[in-house]
Design an enzyme around this catalytic site. Structure first.
Site, PDB file in Angstrom:
ATOM      1  N   LYS A 235       0.876  -1.231   0.046  1.00  0.00           N
ATOM      2  CA  LYS A 235      -0.042  -0.145   0.025  1.00  0.00           C
ATOM      3  C   LYS A 235       0.941   1.336   0.013  1.00  0.00           C
ATOM      4  O   LYS A 235       0.612   2.172  -0.741  1.00  0.00           O
ATOM      5  CB  LYS A 235      -0.831  -0.012   1.139  1.00  0.00           C
ATOM      6  CG  LYS A 235      -1.485   1.308   1.702  1.00  0.00           C
ATOM      7  CD  LYS A 235      -2.440   1.253   2.770  1.00  0.00           C
ATOM      8  CE  LYS A 235      -1.680   1.570   3.997  1.00  0.00           C
ATOM      9  NZ  LYS A 235      -1.370   3.044   4.293  1.00  0.00           N
ATOM     10  N   ASN A 236       1.707   1.205   0.992  1.00  0.00           N
ATOM     11  CA  ASN A 236       2.641   2.573   0.961  1.00  0.00           C
ATOM     12  C   ASN A 236       3.672   2.681  -0.241  1.00  0.00           C
ATOM     13  O   ASN A 236       4.402   3.611   0.056  1.00  0.00           O
ATOM     14  CB  ASN A 236       3.202   2.506   2.349  1.00  0.00           C
ATOM     15  CG  ASN A 236       2.275   2.574   3.594  1.00  0.00           C
ATOM     16  OD1 ASN A 236       1.155   2.928   3.301  1.00  0.00           O
ATOM     17  ND2 ASN A 236       2.588   2.445   4.974  1.00  0.00           N
TER      18      ASN A 236
ATOM     19  N   CYS B  21      -4.907  12.398  12.891  1.00  0.00           N
ATOM     20  CA  CYS B  21      -5.608  11.131  12.724  1.00  0.00           C
ATOM     21  C   CYS B  21      -5.550  10.481  13.959  1.00  0.00           C
ATOM     22  O   CYS B  21      -4.913  11.048  14.976  1.00  0.00           O
ATOM     23  CB  CYS B  21      -5.242  10.244  11.580  1.00  0.00           C
ATOM     24  SG  CYS B  21      -3.622   9.571  12.040  1.00  0.00           S
TER      25      CYS B  21
ATOM     26  N   ARG C  30       0.163  14.409  12.834  1.00  0.00           N
ATOM     27  CA  ARG C  30       0.533  14.220  11.477  1.00  0.00           C
ATOM     28  C   ARG C  30       0.577  15.497  10.715  1.00  0.00           C
ATOM     29  O   ARG C  30       0.113  15.625   9.618  1.00  0.00           O
ATOM     30  CB  ARG C  30      -0.627  13.224  10.820  1.00  0.00           C
ATOM     31  CG  ARG C  30      -0.905  11.962  11.554  1.00  0.00           C
ATOM     32  CD  ARG C  30       0.262  10.953  11.688  1.00  0.00           C
ATOM     33  NE  ARG C  30       0.610  10.487  10.415  1.00  0.00           N
ATOM     34  CZ  ARG C  30       0.072   9.342   9.982  1.00  0.00           C
ATOM     35  NH1 ARG C  30      -0.947   8.951  10.348  1.00  0.00           N
ATOM     36  NH2 ARG C  30       0.509   8.878   8.758  1.00  0.00           N
TER      37      ARG C  30
ATOM     38  N   ASP D 119       4.716   0.265  12.185  1.00  0.00           N
ATOM     39  CA  ASP D 119       3.707  -0.163  11.389  1.00  0.00           C
ATOM     40  C   ASP D 119       3.559  -1.920  11.865  1.00  0.00           C
ATOM     41  O   ASP D 119       2.380  -2.364  11.664  1.00  0.00           O
ATOM     42  CB  ASP D 119       3.431  -0.339   9.947  1.00  0.00           C
ATOM     43  CG  ASP D 119       3.270   1.292   9.610  1.00  0.00           C
ATOM     44  OD1 ASP D 119       3.748   1.489   8.406  1.00  0.00           O
ATOM     45  OD2 ASP D 119       2.913   2.269  10.366  1.00  0.00           O
TER      46      ASP D 119
ATOM     47  N   ARG E  14      -8.728  -0.486   4.482  1.00  0.00           N
ATOM     48  CA  ARG E  14      -7.727   0.505   3.796  1.00  0.00           C
ATOM     49  C   ARG E  14      -6.725   0.164   3.577  1.00  0.00           C
ATOM     50  O   ARG E  14      -5.871   0.310   2.498  1.00  0.00           O
ATOM     51  CB  ARG E  14      -7.720   1.840   4.664  1.00  0.00           C
ATOM     52  CG  ARG E  14      -8.883   2.518   4.749  1.00  0.00           C
ATOM     53  CD  ARG E  14      -8.384   3.689   5.541  1.00  0.00           C
ATOM     54  NE  ARG E  14      -7.226   4.523   5.250  1.00  0.00           N
ATOM     55  CZ  ARG E  14      -6.473   5.084   5.664  1.00  0.00           C
ATOM     56  NH1 ARG E  14      -6.886   5.313   7.180  1.00  0.00           N
ATOM     57  NH2 ARG E  14      -5.390   5.661   5.212  1.00  0.00           N
TER      58      ARG E  14
HETATM   59  C1  EPZ Z   1       4.025   6.914   6.527  1.00  0.00           C
HETATM   60  O1  EPZ Z   1       3.328   8.060   7.095  1.00  0.00           O
HETATM   61  C2  EPZ Z   1       3.317   5.662   6.345  1.00  0.00           C
HETATM   62  N1  EPZ Z   1       2.096   5.959   5.429  1.00  0.00           N
HETATM   63  C3  EPZ Z   1       2.635   5.285   7.791  1.00  0.00           C
HETATM   64  O2  EPZ Z   1       1.935   4.353   7.395  1.00  0.00           O
HETATM   65  C4  EPZ Z   1       3.991   5.085   8.690  1.00  0.00           C
HETATM   66  O3  EPZ Z   1       3.515   4.523   9.881  1.00  0.00           O
HETATM   67  C5  EPZ Z   1       4.865   6.041   8.737  1.00  0.00           C
HETATM   68  O4  EPZ Z   1       5.260   6.397   7.255  1.00  0.00           O
HETATM   69  C6  EPZ Z   1       6.110   5.930   9.393  1.00  0.00           C
HETATM   70  O5  EPZ Z   1       6.915   4.758   8.914  1.00  0.00           O
HETATM   71  C7  EPZ Z   1       2.509   6.127   3.961  1.00  0.00           C
HETATM   72  O6  EPZ Z   1       3.404   5.789   3.640  1.00  0.00           O
HETATM   73  C8  EPZ Z   1       1.157   6.487   3.199  1.00  0.00           C
HETATM   74  P1  EPZ Z   1       5.987  10.072   8.731  1.00  0.00           P
HETATM   75  P2  EPZ Z   1       3.700   9.515   7.027  1.00  0.00           P
HETATM   76  O7  EPZ Z   1       5.935  11.452   7.904  1.00  0.00           O
HETATM   77  O8  EPZ Z   1       4.757   9.683   5.940  1.00  0.00           O
HETATM   78  C9  EPZ Z   1       6.434  13.731  11.793  1.00  0.00           C
HETATM   79  C10 EPZ Z   1       0.245   2.711   7.851  1.00  0.00           C
HETATM   80  O9  EPZ Z   1      -0.142   2.104   8.786  1.00  0.00           O
HETATM   81  N2  EPZ Z   1       6.358  14.610  10.806  1.00  0.00           N
HETATM   82  O10 EPZ Z   1       7.353   9.260   8.404  1.00  0.00           O
HETATM   83  O11 EPZ Z   1       2.654  10.340   7.100  1.00  0.00           O
HETATM   84  C11 EPZ Z   1       5.031  12.880  12.246  1.00  0.00           C
HETATM   85  O12 EPZ Z   1       4.443  13.652  13.027  1.00  0.00           O
HETATM   86  C12 EPZ Z   1       0.462   4.036   7.710  1.00  0.00           C
HETATM   87  O13 EPZ Z   1       0.221   2.136   6.672  1.00  0.00           O
HETATM   88  C13 EPZ Z   1       6.242  15.813  11.196  1.00  0.00           C
HETATM   89  O14 EPZ Z   1       6.434  16.441  12.212  1.00  0.00           O
HETATM   90  O15 EPZ Z   1       4.605   9.373   8.425  1.00  0.00           O
HETATM   91  C14 EPZ Z   1       5.588  11.694  12.698  1.00  0.00           C
HETATM   92  O16 EPZ Z   1       5.771  11.892  14.281  1.00  0.00           O
HETATM   93  C15 EPZ Z   1       0.270   4.730   9.403  1.00  0.00           C
HETATM   94  N3  EPZ Z   1       6.207  17.112   9.937  1.00  0.00           N
HETATM   95  C16 EPZ Z   1       7.085  11.445  12.247  1.00  0.00           C
HETATM   96  O17 EPZ Z   1       7.380  12.589  11.360  1.00  0.00           O
HETATM   97  C17 EPZ Z   1       5.962  16.477   8.628  1.00  0.00           C
HETATM   98  O18 EPZ Z   1       6.122  17.389   7.862  1.00  0.00           O
HETATM   99  C18 EPZ Z   1       7.223  10.382  11.159  1.00  0.00           C
HETATM  100  O19 EPZ Z   1       5.797  10.374  10.263  1.00  0.00           O
HETATM  101  C19 EPZ Z   1       5.936  14.814   8.571  1.00  0.00           C
HETATM  102  C20 EPZ Z   1       6.098  14.112   9.497  1.00  0.00           C
END
Ligand code: EPZ
Length: 421
Positions: free
Chosen positions: A22-23, A117, A122, A308, A400
């Site tokens: 998915k990702n 969420c 996020r 995850d 999803r």
């Molecule tokens: C991706 O989400 C995945 N989703 C998530 O999978 C996964 O849990 C996550 O990466 C971590 O591996 C997809 O790839 C579609 P992040 P993402 O930005 O990119 C902070 C699932 O279950 N952050 O890596 O949204 C954020 O708050 C989903 O399949 C900022 O502060 O996660 C978090 O604490 C859930 N500012 C950390 O970084 C930003 O601009 C990591 O989040 C962006 C992120």
């Protein structure tokens, strides 16, 4: 809303095939917006998030043709708007991934802020800061991101946090920027590398793939004749079924997967007492009928233990032998599954970012509620080992991210059925 009913006590055995990730599919479908020529993406998983993405692209005027093998041909020549409306973005945060491609190729994007969420706020500040550094004019009004750029220019970007979709958005934007972009502290998740390989097949010039420093020489346009790109297998789906087998003392073989991107998870399953053997595209797990040993894990960006997979290991520790600690360092609120497992009799104490798990002999079936994608999967796993019939509600979260979960678990001998609402 559909529910799943799981009757616990069955030991899982047999074989199953893993779907596309998915990702990986979500950023790659967004990345197709960069291409002047039609592209075909294969091994697409049959998931609600994919449907949402197709609806999002379709509303922009992009042509999408899907065949019975879940190959999707994407033709952007008829695109007529650069919008990602709130009603779609709020159901799938990953819609933010159209921002970089739209800005890079069309110079304009009107994308709803994804909002938070269940697992955390996020934010997307790092996405927006990076695009601004590349010369985009970014405004946030009425819950929408209004972004304009005549032509993005290459920049040196140091990511203040490791962000998967942040890296992906900026990587896609950089492919058509004027000049060179360097992204330091880039996410190294395999799905980021899969996107980079796809972009290079379209003519992008990305080096450093798989490392935390990505270098991109911008080009004037992207596209490749008859490009057909297959999505990499889903490592989290793989890990989820391996944990299901480990919890039930079972013996399964997972096919059409990629063991090499699951090292941290396989190491922890071996620590839990699983006998693991692997080939290029398969993994065999055998518990020899034993209960798992409790294992402590600490989530962190790839190649460390994936956040995850945290909920699934919490479920395993709930019925494992011994005591272990699960530490969540990526998201601020990713233990919602714990209170639901406590209702099933789990002995788990939460202390800030730690869940202290003391294995119990048995869980008791109970009506439980899913709150996010991986939490809902972990409740299904808990149901596999609980005494009686566990009902998991709000399983749209599961749909999803898991392709035909009840069919795949039933194929392994689980007693599980869907109650449509
Ligand atoms: C991706 O989400 C995945 N989703 C998530 O999978 C996964 O849990 C996550 O990466 C971590 O591996 C997809 O790839 C579609 P992040 P993402 O930005 O990119 C902070 C699932 O279950 N952050 O890596 O949204 C954020 O708050 C989903 O399949 C900022 O502060 O996660 C978090 O604490 C859930 N500012 C950390 O970084 C930003 O601009 C990591 O989040 C962006 C992120």
């Amino acid at each position: 809303m559909d529910k799943l009913i799981i009757t616990g006590g069955k030991q899982l055995s047999g074989e199953l095939r893993i779907s596309g990730a998915k990702n990986s599919a979500l950023p790659i479908l967004a990345g197709a917006l960069l291409s002047e020529t039609p592209v075909t993406i294969g091994n697409i998983p049959h998931l609600h998030d994919i449907t949402t993405t197709m609806e999002l692209l379709g509303r922009m005027g992009v042509q999408l043709i899907i065949d019975e093998k879940m190959n999707i041909e994407i033709d952007t020549s008829t695109i007529k708007n650069f919008e990602a409306p709130y009603e779609l973005v709020r159901t799938m945060r990953a819609s933010i991934l159209v921002l970089g491609p739209l800005l890079a190729r069309f110079g304009s994007a009107h994308v709803s802020l994804p909002g938070g969420c269940a697992i955390g706020t996020r934010p997307v500040d790092i996405h927006l800061d990076g695009l601004a550094k590349m010369g985009a004019d970014i405004k946030v009004e009425g819950g929408y991101i209004l972004a304009q750029a005549k032509r993005l220019k290459g920049a040196n970007l140091v990511m203040e946090k490791i962000t998967v979709t942040g890296t992906e958005n900026l990587l896609m934007a950089a492919t058509l920027a004027k000049g060179k972009t360097v992204i330091e502290n880039a996410a190294k998740e395999p799905e980021v590398s899969d996107l980079a390989h796809f972009l290079n097949k379209m003519g992008a010039k990305i080096t450093g793939i798989g490392t935390d420093i990505l270098e991109i020489d911008g080009v004037d346009q992207l596209g490749a004749k008859d490009l057909h790109y297959n999505i990499l297998p889903d490592r989290i789906e793989t890990g989820t079924y391996l944990v299901a087998a480990a919890m039930t003392g079972g013996n399964i073989t997972v096919k059409n997967t990629r063991p090499s991107i699951l090292d941290a998870v396989l190491e922890k399953l071996k620590e839990a007492g699983a006998e693991i053997s692997t080939g290029d595209d398969w993994i065999k797990l055998d518990m020899k009928g034993k209960k798992p040993q409790a294992v402590s894990v600490r989530t962190a960006p790839y190649p460390a233990f994936p956040t995850d997979m945290q909920a699934q290991f919490t479920a395993m520790n709930a019925i494992a032998e011994g005591v272990a600690v699960i530490t969540e360092t990526v998201f601020e609120n990713r233990f919602m599954h714990v209170q639901e497992m406590q209702r099933m009799g789990a002995d788990i104490q939460l202390e800030s970012h730690n869940a202290i798990c003391k294995g119990v002999e048995k869980l008791a079936a109970a009506p439980v509620m899913a709150t996010d994608l991986r939490a809902s999967a972990s409740l299904v796993l808990a149901g596999l080992v609980a005494e009686g019939d566990t009902m998991v509600d709000r399983i749209y979260h599961i749909d999803r991210g898991y392709d035909h979960i009840e069919e795949k678990l039933a194929q392994l001998g689980a007693k599980i059925r869907r109650i449509p609402n």
